[in-house]
Write a protein that holds these residues in place. Structure first.
Motif, PDB file in Angstrom:
ATOM      1  N   GLU A  46     -46.968  22.731  -0.593  1.00  0.00           N
ATOM      2  CA  GLU A  46     -47.530  21.580  -0.952  1.00  0.00           C
ATOM      3  C   GLU A  46     -47.091  21.188  -2.244  1.00  0.00           C
ATOM      4  OE1 GLU A  46     -51.797  21.118  -0.458  1.00  0.00           O
ATOM      5  OE2 GLU A  46     -51.168  19.166  -0.523  1.00  0.00           O
ATOM      6  N   ASN A  47     -46.677  22.255  -3.206  1.00  0.00           N
ATOM      7  CA  ASN A  47     -46.074  21.883  -4.629  1.00  0.00           C
ATOM      8  C   ASN A  47     -44.797  21.622  -4.683  1.00  0.00           C
ATOM      9  OD1 ASN A  47     -49.052  21.373  -5.574  1.00  0.00           O
ATOM     10  ND2 ASN A  47     -49.103  23.833  -5.810  1.00  0.00           N
ATOM     11  N   LEU A  48     -44.124  21.703  -3.460  1.00  0.00           N
ATOM     12  CA  LEU A  48     -42.704  21.607  -3.838  1.00  0.00           C
ATOM     13  C   LEU A  48     -42.068  20.162  -4.351  1.00  0.00           C
ATOM     14  CD1 LEU A  48     -41.478  23.217  -0.290  1.00  0.00           C
ATOM     15  CD2 LEU A  48     -40.921  24.098  -2.773  1.00  0.00           C
ATOM     16  N   LYS A  49     -41.051  20.013  -4.990  1.00  0.00           N
ATOM     17  CA  LYS A  49     -40.803  18.812  -5.500  1.00  0.00           C
ATOM     18  C   LYS A  49     -40.138  18.066  -4.387  1.00  0.00           C
ATOM     19  CE  LYS A  49     -38.091  20.873  -8.112  1.00  0.00           C
ATOM     20  NZ  LYS A  49     -37.047  21.608  -8.892  1.00  0.00           N
ATOM     21  N   GLY A  50     -40.917  16.743  -4.201  1.00  0.00           N
ATOM     22  CA  GLY A  50     -40.455  15.964  -3.108  1.00  0.00           C
ATOM     23  C   GLY A  50     -41.846  15.768  -2.260  1.00  0.00           C
ATOM     24  N   VAL A  51     -42.826  16.298  -2.468  1.00  0.00           N
ATOM     25  CA  VAL A  51     -44.277  16.258  -1.751  1.00  0.00           C
ATOM     26  C   VAL A  51     -45.020  15.300  -2.736  1.00  0.00           C
ATOM     27  CG1 VAL A  51     -46.214  17.366  -0.970  1.00  0.00           C
ATOM     28  CG2 VAL A  51     -44.034  18.447  -0.852  1.00  0.00           C
ATOM     29  N   VAL A  96     -45.241  27.174 -10.690  1.00  0.00           N
ATOM     30  CA  VAL A  96     -45.339  25.906 -10.219  1.00  0.00           C
ATOM     31  C   VAL A  96     -45.309  24.480 -11.124  1.00  0.00           C
ATOM     32  CG1 VAL A  96     -46.920  24.238  -9.022  1.00  0.00           C
ATOM     33  CG2 VAL A  96     -46.581  26.581  -8.034  1.00  0.00           C
ATOM     34  N   ARG A 131     -51.572  17.742 -10.195  1.00  0.00           N
ATOM     35  CA  ARG A 131     -51.990  18.951  -9.628  1.00  0.00           C
ATOM     36  C   ARG A 131     -51.317  20.239 -10.233  1.00  0.00           C
ATOM     37  NH1 ARG A 131     -49.185  16.595  -5.528  1.00  0.00           N
ATOM     38  NH2 ARG A 131     -47.657  17.739  -4.367  1.00  0.00           N
ATOM     39  N   GLU A 183     -51.741  24.640 -10.034  1.00  0.00           N
ATOM     40  CA  GLU A 183     -52.224  25.713  -9.202  1.00  0.00           C
ATOM     41  C   GLU A 183     -53.002  26.727 -10.266  1.00  0.00           C
ATOM     42  OE1 GLU A 183     -49.733  27.297  -5.932  1.00  0.00           O
ATOM     43  OE2 GLU A 183     -50.645  29.061  -6.528  1.00  0.00           O
ATOM     44  N   MET A 228     -39.143  17.632 -11.944  1.00  0.00           N
ATOM     45  CA  MET A 228     -38.990  16.538 -10.822  1.00  0.00           C
ATOM     46  C   MET A 228     -38.325  15.297 -10.947  1.00  0.00           C
ATOM     47  SD  MET A 228     -41.983  15.917  -8.003  1.00  0.00           S
ATOM     48  CE  MET A 228     -42.110  14.602  -7.181  1.00  0.00           C
ATOM     49  N   LYS A 264     -34.275  25.653  -5.051  1.00  0.00           N
ATOM     50  CA  LYS A 264     -34.537  24.809  -6.435  1.00  0.00           C
ATOM     51  C   LYS A 264     -35.736  24.009  -6.162  1.00  0.00           C
ATOM     52  CE  LYS A 264     -30.070  24.323  -8.380  1.00  0.00           C
ATOM     53  NZ  LYS A 264     -28.921  23.941  -7.932  1.00  0.00           N
ATOM     54  N   GLY A 265     -36.463  24.640  -5.184  1.00  0.00           N
ATOM     55  CA  GLY A 265     -37.765  24.034  -5.202  1.00  0.00           C
ATOM     56  C   GLY A 265     -37.856  22.416  -4.713  1.00  0.00           C
ATOM     57  N   TRP A 266     -36.746  22.174  -3.900  1.00  0.00           N
ATOM     58  CA  TRP A 266     -36.738  20.743  -3.422  1.00  0.00           C
ATOM     59  C   TRP A 266     -37.235  20.932  -1.712  1.00  0.00           C
ATOM     60  CZ3 TRP A 266     -37.079  16.368  -6.181  1.00  0.00           C
ATOM     61  CH2 TRP A 266     -36.416  16.351  -7.481  1.00  0.00           C
ATOM     62  N   ASP A 288     -41.640  24.039 -12.345  1.00  0.00           N
ATOM     63  CA  ASP A 288     -40.806  23.690 -11.448  1.00  0.00           C
ATOM     64  C   ASP A 288     -41.081  22.147 -11.140  1.00  0.00           C
ATOM     65  OD1 ASP A 288     -38.726  23.880  -9.444  1.00  0.00           O
ATOM     66  OD2 ASP A 288     -40.215  23.846  -8.137  1.00  0.00           O
ATOM     67  N   ARG A 289     -42.507  21.763 -11.197  1.00  0.00           N
ATOM     68  CA  ARG A 289     -42.970  20.290 -10.962  1.00  0.00           C
ATOM     69  C   ARG A 289     -42.440  19.446 -12.143  1.00  0.00           C
ATOM     70  NH1 ARG A 289     -45.621  18.513  -6.879  1.00  0.00           N
ATOM     71  NH2 ARG A 289     -46.724  16.841  -8.252  1.00  0.00           N
TER      72      ARG A 289
END
Ligand code: FAD
Ligand code: FAD
Ligand code: SF4
Ligand code: SF4
Ligand code: FES
Lengths: 271, 470
Positions: free
Chosen positions: B254-259, A253, A227, A229, A260, B356-358, A256-257
């Motif tokens: 919803e787009n954070l890392k870990g979702v 976004v 996904r 955005e 992961m 850090k977005g987690w 950042d993703r």
């Protein structure tokens, strides 16, 4: 099983592989990708279909081998096989005759750009291709792109080839001259590059298409992992993309993703 | 050796228990939770059946399994007859015995449920099916002569496998095209090993291929081959491509890392072996404190998988109460035994993250049940001041799925309903002649047995369509 017919290095860690996949070759349109799984136990990863020959029943992939899955794929020699290839996936590039088009590619993004540029040229656009890389050995496909581009401009960070600096400098010059201002820009490369291009064209209202590379797993719209955005809405790059309006994409976004699984095995390269 | 018990004696037998792996141990491995009954226990349970003349249990089964017939044969120790009776209506009983929501289907109608506990039909179904699997007593129904007709099936989940199995038996040539690199659909990529061992899917698939079903993986209908191509090259087409696209939470973070969407997480583990097989290269984030949003089977599968991958704290966050949970009762039960905590009447407001977005926490809203809505279920309403944070590092969204547009978007003439599901009549016929559909792509997210029921009905309809065409 998909037989590998050719496998040659083009640049450090960058391979061109030609693979027999007749159905995909016949169905494929510019901008689409395949999901590749080298063998049992291996990951499924997305790779753009760089070129296809429906008559020969082959597809061409350009693969930058930095991580474990890409390394495993390029380690397959001609005569070997890749276990699973599924595609063509994603929406095809929106091809129109815009007039003057700038095609901007960075790093392995140039390989993703190549089929788009080729299709845009075939539709009668006047193409200026701008490709960039760290140094001359990372500049790929310059000759192939020159075959159909009206001009090819090269930038390298160390100045070893073409203009020293980033692709955005060349694009700036193109936009600044009313005689060369593009009507549309197609940009593929690392996220910061695509973001910079989108910011450059935004004030001028120039249509800008970017090809996004989020992490994928199935590639068929089933998992939601890809996904992104766009205009504040969640869209799935594998079914709605991978190309989107660069002015509507939330690049933060995406960037950042993409981190992961960074700890997993080396840094990502497109991002 | 007929067991001639009186009904009174039968009524006195208490419902047997399914032996299961120790909860503490199993919450650290992926082996099947339920161990299966032994012959003695199975026959004893079978003796609880009153062989009702009215057969109410059969009405509760979507495919009309001959329940009293297979159970009385089992009670008599006549396993070949039991297996035959079972397989007559259900081609994949080893799967249904394990995953059917029996408590709302066959067992809900069992007369013994009126006063006490229903006959454990699901457990008995599993027993007989497993017995048959080991011996491969696939029913050797005489094959009709080859019809010379070819049928293409899109999707290799339970609906596609069933329609294909039925059609080869009816003498047609069948090819299943599957988008992924492996068979089974949700049975493989969704339902975890500890509920449905992959071995069972492999055996069932192998049986079908022996009977002549051809399966081609890595072929995406609508992309690799179009529906038009299939209609040209085959005499009929069956679409069984399942549900797709997970619904999004639509909350901040919803787009954070870990979702994760449940499908992604389960696919990584079940299809790709992440976290399960050491040699698998697909990465996965193993949470230590995880929250799963939802109350269905998918939510239970997610939370229990996370537990097995090492989560110390594993929560179900559900906005209604436990009785409203759509998951199978057995799964809720097993989850609790495995130390899963249920945070009920709670809605997620936002996922919170660090710089850090987690993911760091799930912001929740306490709910209470208000008046019933159109579906008859009481609507959860927010409790004033009921906001609080749950500290977690991974959040799963198990809200459910929407129709996958991948195939249908490339077939503009195919009629869809307003949710994007394919419209079909009771036989599975769609708006396009010769094109039939069933399973989740028609129903939305439903069940394995309904998908199989559709496949069976679809096969009959395709057969008569093909014979008419002659
Ligand atoms: C639509 C699309 C087209 C692509 N086309 C090409 C192409 O033509 N040539 C090419 O070389 N690469 C392409 N990529 C990127 C390629 O898929 C990734 O580089 C690859 O998955 C990395 O895997 P790895 O194991 O070698 O790397 P690792 O760094 O070891 O990867 C670790 C994890 O992160 C994921 N990942 C890391 N970087 C990326 C990334 N940039 N994009 C997606 N997933 C990533 C991997 O899947 C893996 O799960 C494309 C990506 C997308 C989405
Ligand atoms: C995690 C989870 C747990 C569940 N637990 C239970 C349970 O305990 N009991 C129960 O009864 N039900 C359960 N369900 C629901 C049940 O699995 C589904 O209702 C059922 O699998 C639907 O079957 P199907 O054949 O319609 O589709 P699917 O099982 O979804 O199979 C569809 C197949 O088609 C393939 N496909 C998709 N698009 C294409 C295309 N364009 N071309 C070719 N192939 C394509 C897919 O890859 C997939 O393999 C669960 C579902 C999930 C997700
Ligand atoms: S198929 Fe499912 S509903 Fe039917 S008898 Fe078996 S377990 Fe019960
Ligand atoms: S309703 Fe219950 S007791 Fe009666 S036949 Fe069915 S399973 Fe047996
Ligand atoms: S990769 Fe799974 S939905 Fe796009």
């Amino acid at each position: 099983m998909f037989p590998v017919l050719h496998n040659e290095p083009l640049a450090p860690q960058l391979h061109r592989m030609v693979i027999r996949a007749p159905r995909i070759a016949a169905a494929r349109k510019a901008g689409q990708f395949v999901m590749v799984r080298a063998d049992q136990g291996e990951e499924r990863i997305p790779l753009t279909i760089g070129d296809a020959d429906a008559e020969q029943g082959t597809i061409t992939l350009y693969i930058q081998a930095n991580g474990s899955s890409t390394r495993r794929i390029v380690a397959t020699p001609a005569g070997g096989t890749l276990r699973d290839i599924a595609g063509p996936l994603g929406m095809a590039t929106e091809i129109e005759n815009w007039g003057r088009v700038a095609c901007v590619g960075g790093g392995v993004g140039t390989a993703v750009l190549y089929p788009m540029a080729k299709a845009l040229a075939a539709a009668g656009n006047n193409i200026t291709t701008v490709i960039g890389g760290r140094s001359d050995q990372y500049i790929i496909l310059a000759e192939e792109l020159a075959d159909f581009s009206d001009q090819v401009k090269i930038t390298t960070e160390d100045g070893s080839l073409g203009r020293q600096g980033f692709v955005t400098a060349e694009l700036e010059s193109l936009i600044a001259d009313p005689g060369t201002t593009p009507q549309a820009v197609f940009a593929v490369g690392p996220v910061p590059m695509m973001r910079a291009v989108a910011e450059q064209t935004r004030p001028h209202g120039i249509k800008t298409v970017v090809s996004l590379n989020p992490i994928m797993i199935d590639g068929t719209g089933m998992c939601g992992g890809c996904r992104v955005e766009v205009n504040g809405e969640p869209l799935f790059a594998c079914v709605d993309g991978p190309e989107f309006d660069g002015h509507a994409v939330n690049f933060s976004v995406l960037a950042d993703r993409l981190t992961m699984y960074e700890r997993h095995d080396g840094p990502c390269r497109l991002a | 050796m007929t067991t001639s018990l009186s009904n009174k004696e039968r009524l006195e037998i208490p419902r047997g228990k399914m032996p299961a792996q120790d909860p503490e141990k199993r919450s650290r491995n992926f082996r099947e939770v339920n161990l299966g009954l032994d012959l003695h226990a199975a026959r004893l349970e079978a003796q609880r059946c009153l062989d009702c003349r009215t057969r109410p249990c059969v009405d509760g089964c979507p495919v009309g399994v001959a329940i009293p017939e297979f159970i009385t044969a089992l009670a008599d120790g006549n396993l070949p007859t039991a297996a035959k009776a079972l397989q007559q209506h259900n081609a994949l009983p080893a799967i249904c015995g394990r995953v059917c929501p029996q408590e709302s289907q066959c067992e809900a109608r069992c007369v013994r449920a009126v006063k006490g506990k229903p006959v454990a039909i699901g457990h008995l179904e599993r027993f007989v099916a497993d017995w048959a699997l080991q011996r491969d007593v696939s029913d050797n129904a005489p094959r009709v002569p080859e019809s010379g007709k070819k049928v293409a099936v899109a999707g290799c989940g339970p609906a596609g496998l069933t329609v294909a199995g039925e059609l080869v038996r009816l003498g047609h040539e069948v090819t299943i095209f599957e988008a992924l690199h492996d068979t089974g659909g949700v049975l493989r990529y969704g339902i975890p090993e500890f509920r449905l061992p992959k071995r069972i899917i492999d055996i069932e698939v192998a049986r079908l291929t022996r009977q002549g079903v051809q399966i081609e993986c890595n072929v995406i209908i609508g992309k690799t081959l179009s529906l038009e191509q299939l209609r040209r090259d085959y005499d009929a087409v069956y679409i069984a491509n399942g549900a797709g696209l997970p619904m999004m939470l639509g909350i901040p973070g919803e787009n954070l890392k870990g979702v994760y969407a449940a499908n992604e997480y389960l696919t990584r583990v079940n299809l790709m072996g992440a976290g399960q097989n050491i040699e698998a290269t697909t990465p996965i984030i193993k949470g230590k404190k995880v929250a799963v949003i939802g109350g269905g089977n998918t939510a239970m599968d997610c939370v229990r998988t996370a537990r097995r991958l090492g989560a110390d704290k594993a929560l179900i966050v559900y906005r209604r109460g436990e009785t409203e949970m759509p998951a199978r009762i057995e799964e809720v039960h097993h989850a609790k035994e495995e130390g899963i905590e249920f945070v009920l009447l709670t809605s997620p407001l936002a996922v919170l993250g660090d710089e850090k977005g987690w993911v760091t926490a799930l912001r929740c809203q306490k709910m209470e049940l208000g008046d019933a809505d159109e579906s008859g279920r009481r609507r959860p309403m927010p409790v004033e001041g009921g906001e609080y944070d749950l500290e977690v590092d991974v959040v799963f969204n198990a809200l459910g799925t929407r129709a996958n547009p991948l195939l249908t978007a490339t077939a503009p003439d195919l009629k869809l309903n307003r949710w994007g599901n394919i419209e079909s009549d009771e036989n599975g016929a769609t708006s396009l002649p010769g094109v039939f559909a069933g399973g989740d792509i028609v129903r939305g997210g439903a069940t394995v047995i309904l998908a199989k029921g559709d496949g069976k009905q679809g096969a009959a309809a395709i057969d008569s369509y093909l014979r008419q065409k002659e």
